[in-house]
Design a protein around this motif. Structure first.
Motif, PDB file in Angstrom:
ATOM      1  N   PHE A   1       5.407  -1.806 -11.998  1.00  0.00           N
ATOM      2  CA  PHE A   1       4.869  -1.326 -10.729  1.00  0.00           C
ATOM      3  C   PHE A   1       3.557  -0.603 -11.007  1.00  0.00           C
ATOM      4  O   PHE A   1       3.529   0.360 -11.771  1.00  0.00           O
ATOM      5  N   CYS A   2       2.485  -1.077 -10.403  1.00  0.00           N
ATOM      6  CA  CYS A   2       1.174  -0.489 -10.697  1.00  0.00           C
ATOM      7  C   CYS A   2       0.457  -0.070  -9.421  1.00  0.00           C
ATOM      8  O   CYS A   2       0.315  -0.853  -8.484  1.00  0.00           O
ATOM      9  N   THR A   3       0.039   1.182  -9.383  1.00  0.00           N
ATOM     10  CA  THR A   3      -0.803   1.660  -8.289  1.00  0.00           C
ATOM     11  C   THR A   3      -2.248   1.493  -8.731  1.00  0.00           C
ATOM     12  O   THR A   3      -2.616   1.910  -9.832  1.00  0.00           O
ATOM     13  N   LEU A   4      -3.039   0.855  -7.886  1.00  0.00           N
ATOM     14  CA  LEU A   4      -4.438   0.635  -8.242  1.00  0.00           C
ATOM     15  C   LEU A   4      -5.264   1.878  -7.945  1.00  0.00           C
ATOM     16  O   LEU A   4      -4.905   2.699  -7.104  1.00  0.00           O
ATOM     17  N   LYS A   5      -6.333   1.975  -8.681  1.00  0.00           N
ATOM     18  CA  LYS A   5      -7.271   3.067  -8.517  1.00  0.00           C
ATOM     19  C   LYS A   5      -7.792   3.096  -7.080  1.00  0.00           C
ATOM     20  O   LYS A   5      -7.965   2.049  -6.465  1.00  0.00           O
ATOM     21  N   LYS A   6      -8.066   4.293  -6.611  1.00  0.00           N
ATOM     22  CA  LYS A   6      -8.597   4.443  -5.255  1.00  0.00           C
ATOM     23  C   LYS A   6      -9.821   3.550  -5.071  1.00  0.00           C
ATOM     24  O   LYS A   6     -10.719   3.557  -5.897  1.00  0.00           O
TER      25      LYS A   6
ATOM     26  N   ASN B   1       1.689  13.243  -6.056  1.00  0.00           N
ATOM     27  CA  ASN B   1       2.334  12.107  -6.701  1.00  0.00           C
ATOM     28  C   ASN B   1       2.677  11.081  -5.621  1.00  0.00           C
ATOM     29  O   ASN B   1       3.455  11.373  -4.710  1.00  0.00           O
ATOM     30  N   ASN B   2       2.067   9.900  -5.721  1.00  0.00           N
ATOM     31  CA  ASN B   2       2.294   8.853  -4.722  1.00  0.00           C
ATOM     32  C   ASN B   2       3.227   7.764  -5.226  1.00  0.00           C
ATOM     33  O   ASN B   2       3.294   6.674  -4.660  1.00  0.00           O
TER      34      ASN B   2
ATOM     35  N   GLN C   1       0.857  -1.179   0.000  1.00  0.00           N
ATOM     36  CA  GLN C   1       0.000   0.000   0.000  1.00  0.00           C
ATOM     37  C   GLN C   1       0.891   1.226   0.000  1.00  0.00           C
ATOM     38  O   GLN C   1       1.936   1.218   0.648  1.00  0.00           O
ATOM     39  N   ASP C   2       0.518   2.268  -0.733  1.00  0.00           N
ATOM     40  CA  ASP C   2       1.345   3.473  -0.721  1.00  0.00           C
ATOM     41  C   ASP C   2       0.975   4.356   0.469  1.00  0.00           C
ATOM     42  O   ASP C   2       0.125   3.990   1.280  1.00  0.00           O
ATOM     43  N   GLN C   3       1.642   5.513   0.579  1.00  0.00           N
ATOM     44  CA  GLN C   3       1.451   6.359   1.757  1.00  0.00           C
ATOM     45  C   GLN C   3       0.044   6.950   1.840  1.00  0.00           C
ATOM     46  O   GLN C   3      -0.378   7.404   2.884  1.00  0.00           O
TER      47      GLN C   3
END
Lengths: 137, 180
Positions: free
Chosen positions: A99-104, B46-47, A79-81
């Motif tokens: 590296f993929c950040t998922l949608k909120k 930006n995260n 999980q990101d910050q």
């Protein structure tokens, strides 16, 4: 007659101004890009990493800002910050992944070890970076 | 003979402990960008910040993709990318430098240590020498970096008729990166 024309022009200009204002400050706040509705470039995690490593400029032209769909083996879930879920997908190179950040709001289940995701490609740092990701399968 | 071996062993151990350094890294650091003017709220987050830091030398690197900056307003985000930062041509920005007073940070002890950052900031393909202050925070043995600094958009060749009006001349950059 003349005043009628100027009245019509005034009304049209007013309507146009309202339209521009609505688009810029209302519509654009609530209507974000939605990857789920966009056609995706289908590629493997290994291939997209290789493409960026061989020729980044060319790969940027192909993938940057486009929706990418890829299947890969999950190396890491985190999980990101800000609390969004992130996924790292394995490529052939142990030092570079996707590296993929998922949608909120998109959550990950614990069981999946191989996954198909869709996300917007933002470029290449040490990994190929995707954002706004959704899980296809 | 025995003594010599002990001495060698001692020297080897000592030199190892002297050079032992740790690399801290993150791929999910956070950088905020704010160029709001009294007329308009212009802010992005930006995260997906990639950062690495070495405890002994204070060497530190931040790399970001411009497209990873997310605005509340999609149109604003599009303009930021297309008209101002030209992210299709120049997708990245980075900072490479040192924490010059890293010796004063005790990585083994939780606390907040003031830090001085000196290095080169590259935005929009333009390099500028910068120095700024911030903090190294140690919590449960894990370091974080936090800091706020201002950049003059014109210094990085970022131009447009709205800058100085709807968009502030100077953007405030807030860094908050927790290492793993």
């Amino acid at each position: 007659m003349k005043s009628k024309i100027s009245l019509i022009i005034f009304v049209l200009a007013f309507a146009a101004a309202i339209g521009v204002w609505y688009y810029a400050f209302k519509y654009s706040v609530t209507n974000h890009r939605d990857v789920a509705n966009e056609n995706a470039i289908i590629v493997s995690a290994s291939q997209i990493v290789k493409d960026f490593q061989t020729n980044e400029t060319k790969a940027n032209k192909t993938y940057l800002n486009k929706v990418i769909q890829l299947k890969g083996e999950v190396l890491k879930k985190d999980q990101d910050q800000a609390g969004n879920y992130t996924l790292t997908l394995k490529s052939d190179d142990p030092f570079s992944s996707v590296f993929c950040t998922l949608k909120k709001g998109v959550k990950l289940s614990n069981k999946d070890s191989t996954i198909t995701i869709k996300g917007v490609c933002e470029g290449f740092l040490s990994d190929v970076v995707l954002n706004d990701g959704v899980i296809v399968k | 003979m025995m003594n010599k071996a002990t001495l060698v062993l001692f020297l080897v151990t000592f030199s190892f402990s002297l050079h032992a350094q740790k690399l801290f890294s993150t791929k999910t650091g956070q950088i905020r960008f704010n160029a709001s003017s009294p007329l308009e709220q212009i802010a992005a987050i930006n995260n997906q910040v990639d950062s690495k830091m070495i405890d002994k030398t204070g060497q530190i690197v931040f790399s970001v993709l411009i497209k990873s900056f997310k605005f509340e307003n999609q149109l604003m985000e599009d303009h930021f990318n297309e008209n101002y930062l030209e992210s299709s041509k120049i997708p990245k920005a980075d900072f490479k430098g040192f924490i010059s007073n890293i010796a004063s940070v005790n990585f083994a002890k939780d606390g907040k240590y003031p830090a001085v950052f000196i290095g080169t900031l590259t935005i929009h393909g333009v390099q500028q020498k910068v120095s700024t202050t911030g903090d190294v925070i140690i919590a449960d043995g894990t370091p974080s970096i936090s800091g706020v600094f201002k950049i003059k958009l014109a210094d990085y060749g970022i131009v447009g008729s709205y800058i100085g009006g709807k968009i502030a001349n100077e953007a405030e950059v807030t860094v908050n990166c927790k290492y793993q």
